[in-house]
Every structure is written in C-alpha cells, then in structure tokens.
Design an enzyme around this catalytic site. Sequence first.
Site, PDB file in Angstrom:
ATOM      1  N   THR A 243      -8.721   6.693  -1.594  1.00  0.00           N
ATOM      2  CA  THR A 243      -9.931   6.210  -1.685  1.00  0.00           C
ATOM      3  C   THR A 243     -11.073   7.089  -1.498  1.00  0.00           C
ATOM      4  O   THR A 243     -12.175   7.158  -1.925  1.00  0.00           O
ATOM      5  CB  THR A 243     -10.374   4.969  -0.802  1.00  0.00           C
ATOM      6  OG1 THR A 243      -9.704   5.084   0.669  1.00  0.00           O
ATOM      7  CG2 THR A 243      -9.699   3.781  -1.349  1.00  0.00           C
TER       8      THR A 243
ATOM      9  N   LYS B 282      -8.575  13.732   5.536  1.00  0.00           N
ATOM     10  CA  LYS B 282      -7.880  12.524   5.640  1.00  0.00           C
ATOM     11  C   LYS B 282      -6.453  12.868   6.567  1.00  0.00           C
ATOM     12  O   LYS B 282      -6.629  14.085   7.408  1.00  0.00           O
ATOM     13  CB  LYS B 282      -7.065  12.600   4.141  1.00  0.00           C
ATOM     14  CG  LYS B 282      -6.469  13.748   3.690  1.00  0.00           C
ATOM     15  CD  LYS B 282      -5.856  13.703   2.083  1.00  0.00           C
ATOM     16  CE  LYS B 282      -6.731  13.963   1.033  1.00  0.00           C
ATOM     17  NZ  LYS B 282      -6.928  13.048  -0.019  1.00  0.00           N
ATOM     18  N   ARG B 283      -5.819  11.897   6.963  1.00  0.00           N
ATOM     19  CA  ARG B 283      -4.771  12.075   7.744  1.00  0.00           C
ATOM     20  C   ARG B 283      -3.883  13.059   7.389  1.00  0.00           C
ATOM     21  O   ARG B 283      -3.773  13.529   6.153  1.00  0.00           O
ATOM     22  CB  ARG B 283      -3.922  10.667   7.744  1.00  0.00           C
ATOM     23  CG  ARG B 283      -4.493   9.693   8.551  1.00  0.00           C
ATOM     24  CD  ARG B 283      -4.973   9.769   9.857  1.00  0.00           C
ATOM     25  NE  ARG B 283      -3.892  10.006  10.560  1.00  0.00           N
ATOM     26  CZ  ARG B 283      -3.443   9.068  11.632  1.00  0.00           C
ATOM     27  NH1 ARG B 283      -4.268   8.147  12.065  1.00  0.00           N
ATOM     28  NH2 ARG B 283      -2.471   9.166  12.274  1.00  0.00           N
TER      29      ARG B 283
ATOM     30  N   LYS C   8     -14.830   8.394  -3.061  1.00  0.00           N
ATOM     31  CA  LYS C   8     -16.138   8.604  -2.310  1.00  0.00           C
ATOM     32  C   LYS C   8     -16.795  10.103  -2.661  1.00  0.00           C
ATOM     33  O   LYS C   8     -17.974  10.264  -2.876  1.00  0.00           O
ATOM     34  CB  LYS C   8     -15.846   8.825  -0.820  1.00  0.00           C
ATOM     35  CG  LYS C   8     -15.733   7.206  -0.235  1.00  0.00           C
ATOM     36  CD  LYS C   8     -14.763   7.498   1.103  1.00  0.00           C
ATOM     37  CE  LYS C   8     -14.122   6.117   1.445  1.00  0.00           C
ATOM     38  NZ  LYS C   8     -13.420   6.293   2.664  1.00  0.00           N
TER      39      LYS C   8
ATOM     40  N   LYS D  67       0.800  14.491   1.934  1.00  0.00           N
ATOM     41  CA  LYS D  67      -0.773  14.667   1.242  1.00  0.00           C
ATOM     42  C   LYS D  67      -0.840  16.247   1.137  1.00  0.00           C
ATOM     43  O   LYS D  67      -1.872  16.717   0.625  1.00  0.00           O
ATOM     44  CB  LYS D  67      -1.589  14.090   2.427  1.00  0.00           C
ATOM     45  CG  LYS D  67      -1.781  12.615   2.413  1.00  0.00           C
ATOM     46  CD  LYS D  67      -2.823  12.300   3.495  1.00  0.00           C
ATOM     47  CE  LYS D  67      -2.688  10.469   3.801  1.00  0.00           C
ATOM     48  NZ  LYS D  67      -3.576   9.828   2.851  1.00  0.00           N
TER      49      LYS D  67
ATOM     50  N   HIS E  24       0.646  -1.030   0.145  1.00  0.00           N
ATOM     51  CA  HIS E  24      -0.132   0.006   0.087  1.00  0.00           C
ATOM     52  C   HIS E  24       0.784   1.089  -0.081  1.00  0.00           C
ATOM     53  O   HIS E  24       0.290   2.399   0.201  1.00  0.00           O
ATOM     54  CB  HIS E  24      -1.019   0.229   1.274  1.00  0.00           C
ATOM     55  CG  HIS E  24      -1.977  -0.886   1.247  1.00  0.00           C
ATOM     56  ND1 HIS E  24      -3.367  -0.897   0.924  1.00  0.00           N
ATOM     57  CD2 HIS E  24      -2.009  -2.326   1.833  1.00  0.00           C
ATOM     58  CE1 HIS E  24      -3.681  -1.863   1.082  1.00  0.00           C
ATOM     59  NE2 HIS E  24      -3.148  -2.821   1.671  1.00  0.00           N
TER      60      HIS E  24
HETATM   61  O1  H53 Z   1      -3.643   2.698   2.103  1.00  0.00           O
HETATM   62  C1  H53 Z   1      -4.709   3.051   1.123  1.00  0.00           C
HETATM   63  C2  H53 Z   1      -4.328   4.022  -0.165  1.00  0.00           C
HETATM   64  C3  H53 Z   1      -3.393   5.098   0.462  1.00  0.00           C
HETATM   65  C4  H53 Z   1      -2.434   4.550   1.349  1.00  0.00           C
HETATM   66  C5  H53 Z   1      -2.889   3.716   2.683  1.00  0.00           C
HETATM   67  C6  H53 Z   1      -2.149   3.317   3.637  1.00  0.00           C
HETATM   68  C7  H53 Z   1      -2.319   3.574   4.906  1.00  0.00           C
HETATM   69  O2  H53 Z   1      -3.577   4.028   5.352  1.00  0.00           O
HETATM   70  C8  H53 Z   1      -1.500   3.008   5.934  1.00  0.00           C
HETATM   71  C9  H53 Z   1      -0.219   2.489   5.514  1.00  0.00           C
HETATM   72  C10 H53 Z   1       0.172   2.352   4.287  1.00  0.00           C
HETATM   73  O3  H53 Z   1       1.064   1.763   3.854  1.00  0.00           O
HETATM   74  C11 H53 Z   1      -0.837   2.685   3.263  1.00  0.00           C
HETATM   75  O4  H53 Z   1      -1.846   5.719   1.810  1.00  0.00           O
HETATM   76  O5  H53 Z   1      -3.082   5.695  -0.699  1.00  0.00           O
HETATM   77  O6  H53 Z   1      -5.435   4.286  -0.690  1.00  0.00           O
HETATM   78  C12 H53 Z   1      -5.514   1.857   0.808  1.00  0.00           C
HETATM   79  O7  H53 Z   1      -4.805   0.796  -0.030  1.00  0.00           O
END
Ligand code: H53
Length: 833
Positions: A678, A567-568, A682, A573, A374
């Site tokens: 994601t 978002k976080r 939405k 970001k 991810h």
């Molecule tokens: O995963 C999402 C992606 C997003 C990515 C996130 C993610 C985390 O929330 C935590 C750890 C990590 O390695 C990745 O930042 O881009 O959409 C689901 O795949």
Amino acid sequence: VEASIPEPQREAWKKNQTSGFRGKTEFEKEVVRHVETTLARSVFNCDENAAYAATSLAFRDRLILDWNRTQQRQTYRDSKRVYYLSLEFLMGRALDNAMLNVGQKDDAKAGLAELGFRIEDIIGQEHDAALGNGGLGRLAACFLDSLASLDFPAWGYGLRYRYGIFKQEIIDGYQVEVPDYWLDFNPWEFPRHDVTVDIQFFGNVSKSVDSNGKAIAKWEGGEIVQAVAFDVPIPGYATPTTNNLRLWSSKASGGEFDFQKFNNGEYESSVADQQRAETISAVLYPNDNLERGKELRLKQQYFWVAASLYDIVRRFKKSHRPWIEFSDQVAIQLNDTHPTLAIVELQRILLDIEGLEWSLAWDIVTSTFGYTNHTVLPEALEKWPVGLMQHLLPRHLQIIYDINLFFLQTVEKAFPNDRDILRRVSIIEESQPKMVRMAFLAIVGSHKVNGVAELHSDLIKTTIFKDFVEIYGPDKFTNVTNGITPRRWLHQANPRLSELIASKVGGHDFLKDLTLLNRLERYAEDKDFRKEWYEIKYANKVRLAKHIKATTGVTVNPAALFDVQVKRIHEYKRQQLNIFGVIHRYLTLKGMTPEERKKMLPRVSIFGGKAAPGYWMAKQIIHLINSVGSIVNNDPEIGDLLKVIFIADYNVSKAEIITPASDLSEHISTAGTEASGTSNMKFVLNGGLIIGTCDGANIEITREIGESNIFLFGNLAEDVEDLRHTHNYGDHAIDSDLEKVFLEIEKGTFGTPNDFSAMIAAVRQHGDYYLVSDDFHSYIETHHLVDEAYRNQEEWIKKSIISVARMGFFSSDRCINEYAEQIWNVEPLVVHD
Ligand code: H53
C-alpha cells in the site's frame, strides 16, 4: 435496569445540551479551561505537552458529541452494521487527523498562535498509536477512516496493547528494540469500566442429554479473565459521522487481587493472578508476515474475539429480532485469519447458549462472516497445534471437529472418487503434531473470501486455495484491491500539494471522490503549474533533509534524486537487492575518473523499517545498510553523488514526512510474494515515481497510470517456480555484477565480512529463493533508465503529475464501497446535525 431519563425531566436535559466549540475564540476558551482544570496547570507552567493535551481534549470533547449522535442514530434506525475485526490498528497520530476531518484546523492554528504556540510543535508532541506491524495494520486504520467518511455504520474491534510495536534504535549499525509504552497519557480513548465481559479459558466439557433428548455441551471450570472496553472515536472527513474503535484490555476478574492471600501476608502471590490476566493484552507480537504459534498469542486471539462477539450479540439481542435475521443486521469481516475463532465462538454461542440447531446456527454463521486473505507466504499461514487448542479451548476444538466432519462429508459426496482431496482440504492437518489450519476454517465459515490485489486474488485461487475453488465454485472468491485514505496520505501529509490540487480540480471534493484527480491531467502541459509542483516536492525534500541531518548527522543535498525504500525489513521485500544495487553504484563511481564522475547524477538512497526481533537475517540486512552508509557517506571522492541513509524507527508519523519527499520509491518484492503493498499507492499519490516488480498492486498501478510512468523490472510471478528449480544449490551461476558486489563485501570494505556472509550464502549456496541474482541485471539496468529520465526534469514532472491524476482508483473509499456492495451488503446512514 433502564437508565434512561424519564420524559418529564428530559426538558432540562435538552435545555442544557452541550455543543462543540465553534470558531477560534471558543476553541481557545476550551484549551484554557482544560489547561486550568483538567490538567491543573496555568499560564505559568503550560509547556507544549500541556498545550497538546488541552488541544486534544478540546477536540475529543467535540468528537464525542458527534460520536453520541452517530451511535444514537444507528441504534434508532436499527441499521445493519459492519464489524471489522483486526488484531492490528496502526493508527498513528490522531490530533492532526481530527482537526482536518472536523474542518477546524485553521481555527486551532490561529487559536494556538494567540495562546503562544505553533501548531506543528503541538502536533509533534503526540505519541503514535502504533498497535500494528505494517501493511495489514495500516490498512485497517485506512478502512476506519473511509468507513466513517462514507457514513457506514461500522465498528472496529481490536486489542488495547499496553506496548505497541517496539521503538527501533540504531546503535553501532545494529537494530536495538526499546519498549513502546504509549499509554502514559492518551486523550483519545474513553475507558468504559461498565462495559466488561468475562472470558473463559481452559476447563473441560461435560455432555448430557436434556428432557427432549437433545445433546447439551457444558464448558466448565478453567479460569476467567475480564475484558474491559476502551473506545476510540473515529471521525469521518467532512461529515458528523463518528464511528467507534473498541479496544479490549484484560484484567483479573473478581477484584484487584486475592484478599485472602493479601491478609496472610502473601503479597507477591496475591497479585500474581492479576498480572497473569493483564499479560494477555500487554504486548503486540512484533512479527509481520510470520506466525510462530505461541500460546499467549492464541489467548490474545480468543480473548479479543470472544469479547467482541459477546458485545455484538448483546447489541443484536436488544433489537428483539429472531436469530434468522442476525446476518441482516450484522456483517463481520475477518482481517486475515487472526480472528478466525470468531466463527467457532459464534457457532458455540448459538448452539450451547441460545439452543439453536446446528444447521440453522451454521447458516447464520456462514452468512455473517467474510474473510480477507493477505498473504500466500507459507510461514505466515496460521496453524495451531490441536493439543494446545484442546487445552485452552476444549469446547471450541469439539466444534472445529464437527465443522470439519460436516464439511468433509459434503466434499466426499461431491468428489466420490478423489480420496486425496479430503486430506488436502481437511481443517485438521494430519501431521505430527496435528494442526488446525486457520485459513481453511476461515474459508469454510465465511460466505466470501477476498484477496487484496488482482494478482494476489488470482494466486490464492490457483495455489493455496485451489481445492476450495473446486468445492465452492469461483464465486465465493473475489478480489478487493487495497486502497489508502487520501485524507491522511495527501491532505494531512502533504498540505501544500493538496491545496495546489484543490485550486485546480474545483476545491476539496477530490478528498471524498478521488477520481476527480483526473482533472489535473491537463495541467501536466502547463509550465507554471509544473514549476509550482516541483517547488512543493523540493520543499518536502528540504524538510526530510532536515530530519535526516537532525537524526543521523548526515547532510544530504535536496537537489539529489531521493530514492526511498521504507517498509518492514523482509527477505521477500528484498532490501538486500536494493543495498547490493547501491554497492554496485558505489563501485561504479569509484571506478570513474573525476571528469566522468562529474557527469553523474547525485542520489540519496534512503531506507527505513523494522526487523522482527527474532528475524536474524533481516537484522543482518539493516546492519549492512548502515555499514555501507558509514563508508560511502564519508568517502570524499564520492561527496554528494551518493549518500546512504537509514532512518531509525520508521512509523506512521515518519511516513508522513518521508512519503511526500520521495522522487523514486522501491517496491521490489520477488514477483508473487507481496500480496498488494500500500505504500506504493502513497508514494505515487504524492508525486513520486516507482521502481518495482510486477507484483501485488504495482500491476494495477501500472494499468492506471500507464507503463511509461513506472519503472518495472524483473521476472514475472509465473516464472518464479521454474527459476527456483534451475537453482542448483551451490553451483548455479550468479550474475557477474552481483558477484563483484559480493567480492567487495568479502574484501572487508564495509566492515567484518563475516557479519554479512549469511546474506551472500543465501544467494550463492542456499538456492537464492528470492531470486536476487536472477533480477539483479534487470534491476541495475532499470536504475540507469531512472537516472536518464531524471535528467529531463520537465518530463519527469509531467510523469509525476499524470500519475497523480490517474491515482483515483486507489482510494480506500473505493475499496470500502466494494466491500460494502460485494461482501457486507450494507448501506450508508447519514447522521444529520
Ligand atoms: O498486508 C497488506 C498488504 C501486504 C501484506 C500485508 C500483511 C501484513 O502486514 C501482515 C500479515 C500478512 O499476512 C499480510 O504483506 O502486501 O498490502 C494489506 O493487505
């Protein structure tokens, strides 16, 4: 001991079988029964919380009957199951979702009204199940919904944290973290005190040889912690299939506490073991996209993985099939590297406990696992010190060394003239101290590796996993673009829009086949339809405006353009880019005459998101947003033209209010850093447009909805590396408009300049790693295009309708079907009534 009821007595069971409530009247009866018996309350003291509890218990009772039937059918058919291992499941609230998925929300609404309650108030009583940080955890929750809705035999496995992600308060403009104790009352879980597993830690390994000359490894000593299962039923939409999410809770094995010590009056130390054991599942680590290598985190990982595998293996063994058929019955998906120890644990079980040969065991292991990556961010890639692994899991470290040895031998054979490749791909990094590279272990132990959007899947093949593509060939690596469940993110969060769509596309089937949304496209040209579309968006904005007023005290105009970034909080970001852009807008407005200002479009810039407690820079960003808000929102010259809002404690249920209310949302990560994203999906599904970079799933969203329906800006991923090289620390040119923003901050317009000096220094002096300055001009220009486009409301609404019509691809149903076909090789199993 067989616990099933003998044949002659089964008649009595059949006769007395319960069935769930049907219709409003039976629902009411169930609610009153739960209020009066389960909760021991009455008509004289039933508040909203009690009504919520009783309603949830009524639905839980109904779900568990479908759950039982689903599990019986899956066991009876002996079908292949998918196990989704994730350290995070960001589920949000369950009641509304359960009512909609079983199709009895209308009954509940009418029933509750007769009993004296408004259904919205009852739904609002529920505490979010917040066992996750952000995108990764929410993805797991969407996947569970799709797996059940598509009738796949699937289980989720996770940890039952006593404290989920912290609650965020904003005090004097700063983030303050408050613990999230959510288990006070949770009607959605079933404790299974009979389903327990003993988990071993520490100790040592003795090696011997058996009578056949075979080497035997024995892991002995150390300590044992008990895992207890808690099951959460996962109802599919418009299907009786109800899957299981099994969460493990830790407790001391062998009783509550040490009786000997208790008898001797040593009360404190008598409970110490118990407390130490319970610590394992006590708290979710609050980092998103960051791994900090803490021992307790590794303990959590092994505890959860070992309990889950024990459970999976126990279920497989009930079928009395030969081991070679294991991967015909079992597919295990690793959500990121957090569960990678499962690979080692299964190899250990097969080798040390079941007595299989290494190569047969290893074939079984590798054909069972799939690994989803991810992120490419280096700080998020998991590595564990060899010393720590040796101490905590001595036998596992030996097996890791053996896996690595055999792997490197094959690499050496294939690349005899390349010494360096062995160093590069080794599972053990020869650093000081030595580290276990979990992503490499996950690749070597899986049969498929996937990224989560096209650009991301290409990037992992050309950067962090390049050597592995050479070694295994390209077919081991694949892409499965993320998706979201339209049930929660459209039907539940935006019921009016969902009904309007249903009225035009032939009913609610689109909620199970989201590509049917394409039938909506022709209504973009229908003026009356556009009006209805607009009215729904407006109503959603009014609702959000009320929430903003109630929580921040600021009045916002629902007719203004709502520009949202939730978002976080993370430098990659780029919330800092957004707030610098907002300051630029403020300065522009301030520089205008009142006449000029009158022509400007009113905006509300809305932010939300949590910063990891230890992420200092992210906390500075939150502070700047709030500081800018307190100046801008109280500037009488500006009025409605600009408002800056920080919504505290962004979570799933807040997202359900915010997402339907956005006109524009921001997905502005430095190109190549956001694996997918994601929330972008939405927002578009709810009729909002996007301003974004060419990153993650933005690229595929653009392909689907068309370039004219999205506001793209900024440098491309392929240029990021070179651009970073041109930044000479301390003396590279900063965009002149951005420099003006910096000077204004430094003048003290938004409070003590020192508070924000690190954010500015990151751009000016420390190489601007996230390319804020490089993208600033393009960002500002693109916001001008947004303003222009928004002035033409009819055209804007057309873009909104067309975009929604073309979003079918981003359903998590499509995504799960791809996993099922390309990676798991599993088929749906329909559970009939
Ligand atoms: O995963 C999402 C992606 C997003 C990515 C996130 C993610 C985390 O929330 C935590 C750890 C990590 O390695 C990745 O930042 O881009 O959409 C689901 O795949």
